[in-house]
Design a protein around this motif. Sequence first.
Motif, PDB file in Angstrom:
ATOM      1  N   LEU A  23       0.837  -1.210   0.000  1.00 59.33           N
ATOM      2  CA  LEU A  23       0.000   0.000   0.000  1.00 59.33           C
ATOM      3  C   LEU A  23       0.871   1.260   0.000  1.00 59.33           C
ATOM      4  O   LEU A  23       0.545   2.247  -0.657  1.00 59.33           O
ATOM      5  CB  LEU A  23      -0.947   0.013   1.197  1.00 59.33           C
ATOM      6  N   ILE A  24       1.972   1.203   0.728  1.00 61.92           N
ATOM      7  CA  ILE A  24       2.905   2.341   0.748  1.00 61.92           C
ATOM      8  C   ILE A  24       3.563   2.489  -0.621  1.00 61.92           C
ATOM      9  O   ILE A  24       3.645   3.591  -1.165  1.00 61.92           O
ATOM     10  CB  ILE A  24       3.953   2.163   1.867  1.00 61.92           C
ATOM     11  N   GLU A  25       4.011   1.369  -1.177  1.00 65.04           N
ATOM     12  CA  GLU A  25       4.657   1.394  -2.495  1.00 65.04           C
ATOM     13  C   GLU A  25       3.710   1.955  -3.558  1.00 65.04           C
ATOM     14  O   GLU A  25       4.121   2.707  -4.439  1.00 65.04           O
ATOM     15  CB  GLU A  25       5.082  -0.021  -2.879  1.00 65.04           C
ATOM     16  N   TRP A  26       2.435   1.620  -3.470  1.00 63.02           N
ATOM     17  CA  TRP A  26       1.451   2.085  -4.436  1.00 63.02           C
ATOM     18  C   TRP A  26       1.026   3.531  -4.189  1.00 63.02           C
ATOM     19  O   TRP A  26       0.322   4.116  -4.993  1.00 63.02           O
ATOM     20  CB  TRP A  26       0.206   1.208  -4.415  1.00 63.02           C
ATOM     21  N   GLY A  27       1.412   4.106  -3.037  1.00 62.83           N
ATOM     22  CA  GLY A  27       1.040   5.479  -2.727  1.00 62.83           C
ATOM     23  C   GLY A  27      -0.342   5.623  -2.115  1.00 62.83           C
ATOM     24  O   GLY A  27      -0.867   6.725  -1.993  1.00 62.83           O
ATOM     25  N   GLU A  95     -10.621   0.387  -2.806  1.00 58.44           N
ATOM     26  CA  GLU A  95     -10.715   1.472  -3.791  1.00 58.44           C
ATOM     27  C   GLU A  95      -9.554   1.419  -4.774  1.00 58.44           C
ATOM     28  O   GLU A  95      -9.746   1.564  -5.984  1.00 58.44           O
ATOM     29  CB  GLU A  95     -10.714   2.838  -3.090  1.00 58.44           C
ATOM     30  N   TYR A  96      -8.353   1.226  -4.260  1.00 58.12           N
ATOM     31  CA  TYR A  96      -7.178   1.167  -5.127  1.00 58.12           C
ATOM     32  C   TYR A  96      -7.283  -0.002  -6.102  1.00 58.12           C
ATOM     33  O   TYR A  96      -7.021   0.152  -7.293  1.00 58.12           O
ATOM     34  CB  TYR A  96      -5.894   1.032  -4.296  1.00 58.12           C
ATOM     35  N   GLU A  98      -9.966  -1.566  -7.158  1.00 59.15           N
ATOM     36  CA  GLU A  98     -11.024  -1.331  -8.143  1.00 59.15           C
ATOM     37  C   GLU A  98     -10.572  -0.358  -9.222  1.00 59.15           C
ATOM     38  O   GLU A  98     -10.837  -0.556 -10.403  1.00 59.15           O
ATOM     39  CB  GLU A  98     -12.282  -0.810  -7.461  1.00 59.15           C
ATOM     40  N   GLN A  99      -9.884   0.700  -8.824  1.00 60.37           N
ATOM     41  CA  GLN A  99      -9.425   1.705  -9.782  1.00 60.37           C
ATOM     42  C   GLN A  99      -8.335   1.170 -10.700  1.00 60.37           C
ATOM     43  O   GLN A  99      -8.271   1.531 -11.864  1.00 60.37           O
ATOM     44  CB  GLN A  99      -8.904   2.950  -9.063  1.00 60.37           C
ATOM     45  N   ASN A 100      -7.484   0.310 -10.178  1.00 72.43           N
ATOM     46  CA  ASN A 100      -6.325  -0.111 -10.934  1.00 72.43           C
ATOM     47  C   ASN A 100      -6.433  -1.484 -11.573  1.00 72.43           C
ATOM     48  O   ASN A 100      -5.650  -1.795 -12.459  1.00 72.43           O
ATOM     49  CB  ASN A 100      -5.077  -0.042 -10.040  1.00 72.43           C
ATOM     50  N   MET A 101      -7.382  -2.287 -11.171  1.00 78.90           N
ATOM     51  CA  MET A 101      -7.565  -3.581 -11.826  1.00 78.90           C
ATOM     52  C   MET A 101      -7.996  -3.377 -13.262  1.00 78.90           C
ATOM     53  O   MET A 101      -7.587  -4.112 -14.145  1.00 78.90           O
ATOM     54  CB  MET A 101      -8.584  -4.441 -11.079  1.00 78.90           C
ATOM     55  N   ASP A 102      -8.813  -2.358 -13.502  1.00 75.66           N
ATOM     56  CA  ASP A 102      -9.252  -2.071 -14.861  1.00 75.66           C
ATOM     57  C   ASP A 102      -8.078  -1.694 -15.749  1.00 75.66           C
ATOM     58  O   ASP A 102      -8.072  -1.963 -16.940  1.00 75.66           O
ATOM     59  CB  ASP A 102     -10.278  -0.931 -14.876  1.00 75.66           C
ATOM     60  N   ASN A 103      -7.077  -1.077 -15.172  1.00 81.21           N
ATOM     61  CA  ASN A 103      -5.913  -0.635 -15.926  1.00 81.21           C
ATOM     62  C   ASN A 103      -4.787  -1.666 -15.910  1.00 81.21           C
ATOM     63  O   ASN A 103      -3.699  -1.399 -16.405  1.00 81.21           O
ATOM     64  CB  ASN A 103      -5.378   0.678 -15.350  1.00 81.21           C
ATOM     65  N   ASN A 104      -5.043  -2.853 -15.306  1.00 85.93           N
ATOM     66  CA  ASN A 104      -4.030  -3.903 -15.200  1.00 85.93           C
ATOM     67  C   ASN A 104      -2.737  -3.395 -14.584  1.00 85.93           C
ATOM     68  O   ASN A 104      -1.647  -3.768 -14.989  1.00 85.93           O
ATOM     69  CB  ASN A 104      -3.750  -4.530 -16.567  1.00 85.93           C
ATOM     70  N   MET A 105      -2.848  -2.523 -13.568  1.00 82.11           N
ATOM     71  CA  MET A 105      -1.664  -1.933 -12.965  1.00 82.11           C
ATOM     72  C   MET A 105      -1.262  -2.575 -11.645  1.00 82.11           C
ATOM     73  O   MET A 105      -0.223  -2.279 -11.107  1.00 82.11           O
ATOM     74  CB  MET A 105      -1.883  -0.434 -12.734  1.00 82.11           C
ATOM     75  N   VAL A 106      -2.080  -3.476 -11.113  1.00 88.34           N
ATOM     76  CA  VAL A 106      -1.789  -4.053  -9.814  1.00 88.34           C
ATOM     77  C   VAL A 106      -1.078  -5.387  -9.996  1.00 88.34           C
ATOM     78  O   VAL A 106      -1.533  -6.245 -10.732  1.00 88.34           O
ATOM     79  CB  VAL A 106      -3.088  -4.262  -9.003  1.00 88.34           C
ATOM     80  N   ASP A 107       0.050  -5.571  -9.326  1.00 89.27           N
ATOM     81  CA  ASP A 107       0.797  -6.813  -9.352  1.00 89.27           C
ATOM     82  C   ASP A 107       0.270  -7.706  -8.239  1.00 89.27           C
ATOM     83  O   ASP A 107       0.710  -7.620  -7.105  1.00 89.27           O
ATOM     84  CB  ASP A 107       2.287  -6.509  -9.157  1.00 89.27           C
TER      85      ASP A 107
END
Length: 114
Positions: A23-27, A95-96, A98-107
């Motif tokens: 969570l810290i790494e993701w901001g 929230e993070y 949901e917002q980033n799964m659509d953009n395929n940004m979460v590892d």
Amino acid sequence: MNNISMFNTRQRIILVASEIAALIEWGVVNKGDIIVAKGRTQEAELQVNGQVKIENDIMYLQQWLKKIFSWSSVATYEFSVHKKTGKTLSELRQEYMEQNMDNNMVDIENINQI
């Protein structure tokens, strides 16, 4: 399927700490942010490694919450409120994701490693 219950206590603490570090790494949260125990007045300062600082003591967030609530276990993300936003860590993480799964940004593998 998330089988956190099959891990021993030490492994659960490491898992939670690694998720907080993510969570810290993701901001989503930052080192130095204040975490409040849900429904209580006690506060702790978030550290970069996922631990918290309370006065001069540093401990894992889960250990701090267990101490405050006098429980043998605690749902860390449900009982940790990010003071700045007033949201639980669970809400912020959701929230993070949901917002980033659509953009395929979460590892996903990064957050699930122990």
